[in-house]
Motif scaffolding. Structure first.
Motif, PDB file in Angstrom:
ATOM      1  N   GLU A  11       0.837  -1.207   0.000  1.00  0.00           N
ATOM      2  CA  GLU A  11       0.000   0.000   0.000  1.00  0.00           C
ATOM      3  C   GLU A  11       0.872   1.258   0.000  1.00  0.00           C
ATOM      4  O   GLU A  11       2.007   1.261   0.475  1.00  0.00           O
ATOM      5  CB  GLU A  11      -0.920  -0.002   1.212  1.00  0.00           C
ATOM      6  N   THR A  12       0.333   2.319  -0.555  1.00  0.00           N
ATOM      7  CA  THR A  12       1.085   3.566  -0.603  1.00  0.00           C
ATOM      8  C   THR A  12       0.124   4.727  -0.416  1.00  0.00           C
ATOM      9  O   THR A  12      -1.053   4.647  -0.774  1.00  0.00           O
ATOM     10  CB  THR A  12       1.848   3.700  -1.939  1.00  0.00           C
ATOM     11  N   VAL A  26      -3.170   6.337  -5.801  1.00  0.00           N
ATOM     12  CA  VAL A  26      -3.118   5.802  -4.445  1.00  0.00           C
ATOM     13  C   VAL A  26      -3.298   4.286  -4.498  1.00  0.00           C
ATOM     14  O   VAL A  26      -4.027   3.769  -5.344  1.00  0.00           O
ATOM     15  CB  VAL A  26      -4.183   6.466  -3.530  1.00  0.00           C
ATOM     16  N   ARG A  27      -2.579   3.615  -3.603  1.00  0.00           N
ATOM     17  CA  ARG A  27      -2.719   2.150  -3.528  1.00  0.00           C
ATOM     18  C   ARG A  27      -3.069   1.796  -2.091  1.00  0.00           C
ATOM     19  O   ARG A  27      -2.186   1.603  -1.262  1.00  0.00           O
ATOM     20  CB  ARG A  27      -1.403   1.496  -3.957  1.00  0.00           C
ATOM     21  N   PRO A  28      -4.373   1.751  -1.784  1.00  0.00           N
ATOM     22  CA  PRO A  28      -4.784   1.514  -0.400  1.00  0.00           C
ATOM     23  C   PRO A  28      -4.525   0.058   0.017  1.00  0.00           C
ATOM     24  O   PRO A  28      -4.418  -0.825  -0.822  1.00  0.00           O
ATOM     25  CB  PRO A  28      -6.288   1.802  -0.412  1.00  0.00           C
ATOM     26  N   GLY A  29      -4.456  -0.122   1.343  1.00  0.00           N
ATOM     27  CA  GLY A  29      -4.195  -1.460   1.871  1.00  0.00           C
ATOM     28  C   GLY A  29      -5.455  -2.182   2.323  1.00  0.00           C
ATOM     29  O   GLY A  29      -5.417  -3.379   2.598  1.00  0.00           O
ATOM     30  N   GLU A  84     -10.722   1.557   2.671  1.00  0.00           N
ATOM     31  CA  GLU A  84     -10.029   2.757   2.182  1.00  0.00           C
ATOM     32  C   GLU A  84     -10.216   2.915   0.681  1.00  0.00           C
ATOM     33  O   GLU A  84     -10.415   4.022   0.172  1.00  0.00           O
ATOM     34  CB  GLU A  84      -8.526   2.671   2.465  1.00  0.00           C
TER      35      GLU A  84
END
Lengths: 211, 326
Positions: A48-49, B8-11, B15
């Motif tokens: 994640e980022t 964006v790269r949500p976890g 999100e």
């Protein structure tokens, strides 16, 4: 499944320690990390980022041909753009820029993909291999040599992409049939029409690689 | 160069859903169709939300009831090669194997294949067509050799480009969706939007919603499934005409099942006339001939795509013939 594992280990034997260490954390290690409850890394190897603003350079690390590179990239930059314009790896070509020609084919975690349709930020954490990465010092790799020996190109523009598709095939399937070879390069167009020599080169590379 | 966007790269799924509720936010799965659309500037995007960091969206798992759950980020190659899919739902594996080219199958996902934008050259090109908020469909009086012969409603003549969607629809799969209002399931056959219902969207995903998985029911007794795709060249092309068959056999007799066409309509097109022609019958020459006539009985070809009429007849004839021999 068994077949895949043996190929992966066979492939890794030829790699440097740093490369192997990297793969252990980004590839097979991802499963172990997910199981052990640590931060999840996708099969791509990326985690994640936080949100990266448009038009602003953000820092990422790309692992290309066994080496980590700390880079500043815009979110919209493709892997192809970064390979060529930032890293100077101009072996990977831009043809159509829309996933129709295959000139930009690279390996991502050993799997052929189009670099023009991959955002650089998406490749963070993955092992990227370009045609330059098939060299052993200044010696051509088996697939590259086979393309030279079999005269598998005319203008040469599609050649790096063809070579990467064949390399990806042989990493997964060391002894492909002619049909499997034809299928493997079916996403790589050659306007000179060197296909029959490309198929021969792939078959001969498979043979030489198994020696 | 593509237009600018934030990334964006949500976890977590929660999100991701939050990010997607923002104006101009889009999902990035494999990215193959999204990046093409961005480059061609046919979508207006402010924020790209990568779902690559969402663990729950990977992998093929057996469900408690004996079916399968295929995570949305499972690549098309993985679907085509998965041993359980090949054994129990061969039609889906065949459909996946026919998608695009090997590098695109390695990158493209099953979720993205269901959510992809159409390939109509007016839509992809520099035409402000109905689907892009304009007031005209250019296809009926233009170059329409690859357009729809069913389901346009005389509004929009795209054909749905997916090869896996007709297979999932035929196999009675369900689409698992997560969004701001929680999770929901939708039958695959009801996932895509007809132009008469809404012309500017291809799926019934609401703003902020993500396709998280497809669920296949346990294969009913006697199930046989196939997919056939006819195209202008053998590799890397979209369907001119195709058919997904999922038929349940009781001995030689077709006891039930579904027939869904590709390359035919703005959505994967369920052919009830073919189903009516074969269900309850054995697939002898007479039945197959009747089904081949029935498939195009309601077709409305345009000036340049009438070749699809004999093509669909032939595809139905050959595929029913093939499925009749296990």
């Amino acid at each position: 499944m068994k077949k895949k594992q043996s190929i992966a280990s066979d492939h890794r034997r030829g790699w440097s320690i740093s490369r192997r260490g990297f793969l252990a954390s980004a590839g097979t290690g991802a499963v172990a990390m997910a199981v052990s409850g640590r931060i999840f890394a996708s099969p791509m190897g990326n985690k994640e980022t936080a949100e990266m603003a448009p038009d602003v350079l953000s820092k990422i690390t790309l692992h290309v041909n066994g080496h980590p590179h700390d880079l500043l990239v815009e979110p919209r930059w493709t892997l192809l753009h970064v390979l060529r314009e930032t890293l100077g790896l101009t072996g990977t070509k831009e043809g159509c820029g829309r996933g129709e020609c295959g000139a930009c084919t690279v390996l991502i975690n050993d799997i052929p993909r189009y670099a023009c349709l991959t955002l650089a930020v998406e490749a963070e954490g993955a092992a990227v291999t370009t045609v330059e990465g098939l060299l052993d010092g200044e010696t051509l790799g088996p697939v590259q040599s086979a393309f030279v020996e079999e005269d598998a190109f005319q203008c040469g523009y599609c050649t790096p992409g063809q070579i990467m598709s064949v390399e990806g095939l042989l990493r997964k399937n060391p002894d492909p049939s002619m049909d499997e070879i034809r299928m493997a390069v079916s996403g790589n167009l050659c306007r000179c029409g060197a296909y029959s020599h490309i198929f021969k080169a792939a078959a001969s590379a498979a043979k030489n690689r198994r020696k | 160069m593509m237009p600018s966007f934030s990334y964006v790269r949500p976890g977590t799924l929660q999100e991701a859903v939050q990010h997607l509720s923002a104006k101009g936010a889009v999902v990035h799965g494999g990215g193959t169709d999204l990046l093409t659309c961005l480059r061609e500037r046919i979508v207006d995007v402010q924020k790209v939300v990568s779902i690559q960091g969402l663990k729950d969206l990977y992998g093929v798992k057996e469900t408690a009831g004996g079916g399968l759950r295929i995570g949305a980020l499972t690549t098309i190659t993985e679907v085509a090669e998965h041993p359980v899919i090949r054994e129990r739902y061969p039609g889906l594996a065949q459909g996946a194997a026919e998608v695009a080219s090997p590098p695109l199958r390695n990158q493209g996902t099953i979720g993205g294949n269901l959510c992809q934008k159409p390939r109509c050259w007016y839509f992809r090109g520099d035409f402000h067509c109905l689907r892009k908020g304009g007031d005209t469909c250019y296809a009926p009086f233009g170059e329409n050799q690859f357009h729809a012969i069913f389901g346009s409603g005389d509004i929009c003549y795209i054909v749905h480009p997916s090869d896996t969607a007709p297979c999932l629809s035929a196999l009675n799969a369900e689409i698992e969706i997560a969004g701001p209002a929680g999770r929901r399931l939708l039958p695959a056959a009801e996932f895509h939007v007809l132009p008469e219902d809404y012309v500017m969207q291809e799926t019934w995903l609401a703003p902020g919603e993500i396709l998280t998985a497809v669920r296949l029911p346990p294969p009913p007794p006697g199930l046989r499934s196939t997919y056939r795709k006819v195209r202008a060249r053998r590799s890397w092309d979209f369907a001119l005409a195709g058919v997904a068959l999922a038929l349940q056999f009781d001995g030689d007799r077709v006891a039930g099942g579904r027939v869904v066409l590709s390359g035919a309509a703005p959505v994967p097109w369920r052919s009830r006339p073919v189903e009516d022609a074969v269900i309850g019958k054995t697939l002898d020459r007479q039945t197959i001939a009747a089904a081949a006539q029935a498939v195009v009985a309601d077709a409305e070809p345009l000036a340049k795509n009438a070749y699809k009429i004999p093509l669909f007849r032939g595809v139905i004839e050959e595929e029913l013939e093939r499925i009749s021999r296990p």
